[in-house]
Enzyme design. Sequence first.
Site, PDB file in Angstrom:
ATOM      1  N   ASN A  45       0.835  -1.212   0.000  1.00  0.00           N
ATOM      2  CA  ASN A  45       0.000   0.000   0.000  1.00  0.00           C
ATOM      3  C   ASN A  45       0.863   1.253   0.000  1.00  0.00           C
ATOM      4  O   ASN A  45       0.532   2.243  -0.664  1.00  0.00           O
ATOM      5  CB  ASN A  45      -0.956  -0.006   1.195  1.00  0.00           C
ATOM      6  CG  ASN A  45      -2.189  -0.843   0.921  1.00  0.00           C
ATOM      7  OD1 ASN A  45      -3.072  -0.442   0.183  1.00  0.00           O
ATOM      8  ND2 ASN A  45      -2.217  -2.042   1.503  1.00  0.00           N
TER       9      ASN A  45
ATOM     10  N   ARG B 110       4.609  -0.235  27.405  1.00  0.00           N
ATOM     11  CA  ARG B 110       3.763   0.319  26.334  1.00  0.00           C
ATOM     12  C   ARG B 110       3.666   1.836  26.424  1.00  0.00           C
ATOM     13  O   ARG B 110       3.643   2.525  25.407  1.00  0.00           O
ATOM     14  CB  ARG B 110       2.373  -0.314  26.428  1.00  0.00           C
ATOM     15  CG  ARG B 110       1.666  -0.377  25.109  1.00  0.00           C
ATOM     16  CD  ARG B 110       2.428  -1.276  24.150  1.00  0.00           C
ATOM     17  NE  ARG B 110       1.901  -1.188  22.809  1.00  0.00           N
ATOM     18  CZ  ARG B 110       2.370  -1.879  21.775  1.00  0.00           C
ATOM     19  NH1 ARG B 110       3.373  -2.692  21.894  1.00  0.00           N
ATOM     20  NH2 ARG B 110       1.849  -1.757  20.591  1.00  0.00           N
TER      21      ARG B 110
ATOM     22  N   VAL C  21      -1.670  -0.738  17.884  1.00  0.00           N
ATOM     23  CA  VAL C  21      -2.819   0.057  18.350  1.00  0.00           C
ATOM     24  C   VAL C  21      -2.347   1.497  18.572  1.00  0.00           C
ATOM     25  O   VAL C  21      -1.360   1.739  19.271  1.00  0.00           O
ATOM     26  CB  VAL C  21      -3.392  -0.532  19.660  1.00  0.00           C
ATOM     27  CG1 VAL C  21      -4.511   0.354  20.208  1.00  0.00           C
ATOM     28  CG2 VAL C  21      -3.905  -1.950  19.412  1.00  0.00           C
TER      29      VAL C  21
ATOM     30  N   HIS D  70      -8.443  -0.784   5.665  1.00  0.00           N
ATOM     31  CA  HIS D  70      -8.793  -2.089   6.251  1.00  0.00           C
ATOM     32  C   HIS D  70      -9.303  -3.001   5.128  1.00  0.00           C
ATOM     33  O   HIS D  70     -10.120  -2.570   4.308  1.00  0.00           O
ATOM     34  CB  HIS D  70      -9.862  -1.918   7.330  1.00  0.00           C
ATOM     35  CG  HIS D  70     -10.192  -3.213   8.004  1.00  0.00           C
ATOM     36  ND1 HIS D  70      -9.352  -3.800   8.932  1.00  0.00           N
ATOM     37  CD2 HIS D  70     -11.231  -4.064   7.841  1.00  0.00           C
ATOM     38  CE1 HIS D  70      -9.870  -4.948   9.319  1.00  0.00           C
ATOM     39  NE2 HIS D  70     -11.014  -5.135   8.668  1.00  0.00           N
TER      40      HIS D  70
ATOM     41  N   ASP E  72     -10.728   6.737  14.877  1.00  0.00           N
ATOM     42  CA  ASP E  72     -11.154   7.278  16.170  1.00  0.00           C
ATOM     43  C   ASP E  72     -10.663   6.334  17.273  1.00  0.00           C
ATOM     44  O   ASP E  72      -9.853   5.457  17.010  1.00  0.00           O
ATOM     45  CB  ASP E  72     -12.671   7.528  16.198  1.00  0.00           C
ATOM     46  CG  ASP E  72     -13.472   6.238  16.109  1.00  0.00           C
ATOM     47  OD1 ASP E  72     -12.869   5.138  16.192  1.00  0.00           O
ATOM     48  OD2 ASP E  72     -14.707   6.331  15.960  1.00  0.00           O
TER      49      ASP E  72
ATOM     50  N   GLY F 250     -11.987   3.849  18.709  1.00  0.00           N
ATOM     51  CA  GLY F 250     -12.349   2.435  18.588  1.00  0.00           C
ATOM     52  C   GLY F 250     -11.462   1.726  17.573  1.00  0.00           C
ATOM     53  O   GLY F 250     -10.592   2.329  16.949  1.00  0.00           O
TER      54      GLY F 250
ATOM     55  N   ASP G 184     -11.384   0.204  14.109  1.00  0.00           N
ATOM     56  CA  ASP G 184     -12.104   0.194  12.817  1.00  0.00           C
ATOM     57  C   ASP G 184     -13.509   0.793  12.922  1.00  0.00           C
ATOM     58  O   ASP G 184     -14.423   0.392  12.194  1.00  0.00           O
ATOM     59  CB  ASP G 184     -12.186  -1.239  12.246  1.00  0.00           C
ATOM     60  CG  ASP G 184     -10.818  -1.863  12.051  1.00  0.00           C
ATOM     61  OD1 ASP G 184      -9.856  -1.124  11.760  1.00  0.00           O
ATOM     62  OD2 ASP G 184     -10.706  -3.101  12.188  1.00  0.00           O
TER      63      ASP G 184
HETATM   64  C1  GAR Z   1      -3.170  -4.702   3.890  1.00  0.00           C
HETATM   65  O1  GAR Z   1      -3.997  -5.694   3.333  1.00  0.00           O
HETATM   66  C2  GAR Z   1      -3.962  -3.829   4.829  1.00  0.00           C
HETATM   67  O2  GAR Z   1      -5.273  -3.609   4.398  1.00  0.00           O
HETATM   68  C3  GAR Z   1      -3.944  -4.651   6.089  1.00  0.00           C
HETATM   69  O3  GAR Z   1      -2.608  -5.144   6.150  1.00  0.00           O
HETATM   70  C4  GAR Z   1      -2.123  -5.323   4.817  1.00  0.00           C
HETATM   71  C5  GAR Z   1      -0.781  -4.646   4.695  1.00  0.00           C
HETATM   72  O4  GAR Z   1      -0.156  -4.934   3.461  1.00  0.00           O
HETATM   73  N1  GAR Z   1      -4.293  -3.879   7.232  1.00  0.00           N
HETATM   74  C6  GAR Z   1      -5.035  -4.351   8.241  1.00  0.00           C
HETATM   75  O5  GAR Z   1      -5.426  -5.500   8.309  1.00  0.00           O
HETATM   76  C7  GAR Z   1      -5.357  -3.334   9.339  1.00  0.00           C
HETATM   77  N2  GAR Z   1      -6.357  -3.833  10.222  1.00  0.00           N
HETATM   78  P1  GAR Z   1       1.020  -4.043   2.877  1.00  0.00           P
HETATM   79  O6  GAR Z   1       2.074  -3.948   3.959  1.00  0.00           O
HETATM   80  O7  GAR Z   1       1.490  -4.812   1.676  1.00  0.00           O
HETATM   81  O8  GAR Z   1       0.450  -2.695   2.512  1.00  0.00           O
END
Ligand code: GAR
Length: 207
Positions: free
Chosen positions: A14, A66, A93, A110, A147, A149, A151
């Site tokens: 990403n 933490r 987190v 997500h 926020d 929470g 997601d």
């Molecule tokens: C992606 O699929 C992203 O949507 C997910 O981790 C992957 C990272 O891939 N994120 C979550 O699950 C957040 N809850 P990348 O390092 O190749 O971008």
Amino acid sequence: MLRVAVLVSGGGTNLQAIIDAVQSGRITNTELVGVVSNNPGVYALERAKKAGIKDIVISPKDYENRDTFNQALIETVDSLNPDLIVLAGFLVVIPPAMIDKYENRIINIHPSLIPAFCGTGYYGLKVHEAALARGVKVVGATVHFVDRGTDTGPILLQKAVAVEDGDTPKSLQQRVMEQAEWILLPKAIDMIANGKVTVVHGKVVVK
Ligand code: GAR
């Protein structure tokens, strides 16, 4: 120029989609000011280096607890002076103090159509395993503001992706990335950088 910091934990596909979109002009009015990883040695850091973007590692293992890690994470992000923080597969987190400080200035990608398959325990491949186990026919991805929470923040963009016969968690993850994530996340940044997005009473309004 919108100053964007990208937070990562893994391979960084990403992040790469964002870098490519800035370089090709699909994201405008944006400067990538830093990439922060909680994991040393992940490929996302190489992607940052290759693109000439400052890369920083901040690992919880180097801190007593933490709270001290969270404080250091906030200081690290602050040092980049970002207008927008992008969580691109960042699996830490986010400290509440950081969420409050950067209210409506943190977005997350997500890999599901929220509110399906999200919240605590749903990340990475686990999301796709759960979707296949449930037998849904349509999955997708969501970009949302962060926020307090997990997601639960205001939704900015979503895109659906079809499940195909014979899909495995890995094949589904790959299709969701190609057909949704790598399109949505650059688009969201471009929209924010060009003043098209506001959050009003917990909902996203697009101009
Ligand atoms: C992606 O699929 C992203 O949507 C997910 O981790 C992957 C990272 O891939 N994120 C979550 O699950 C957040 N809850 P990348 O390092 O190749 O971008």
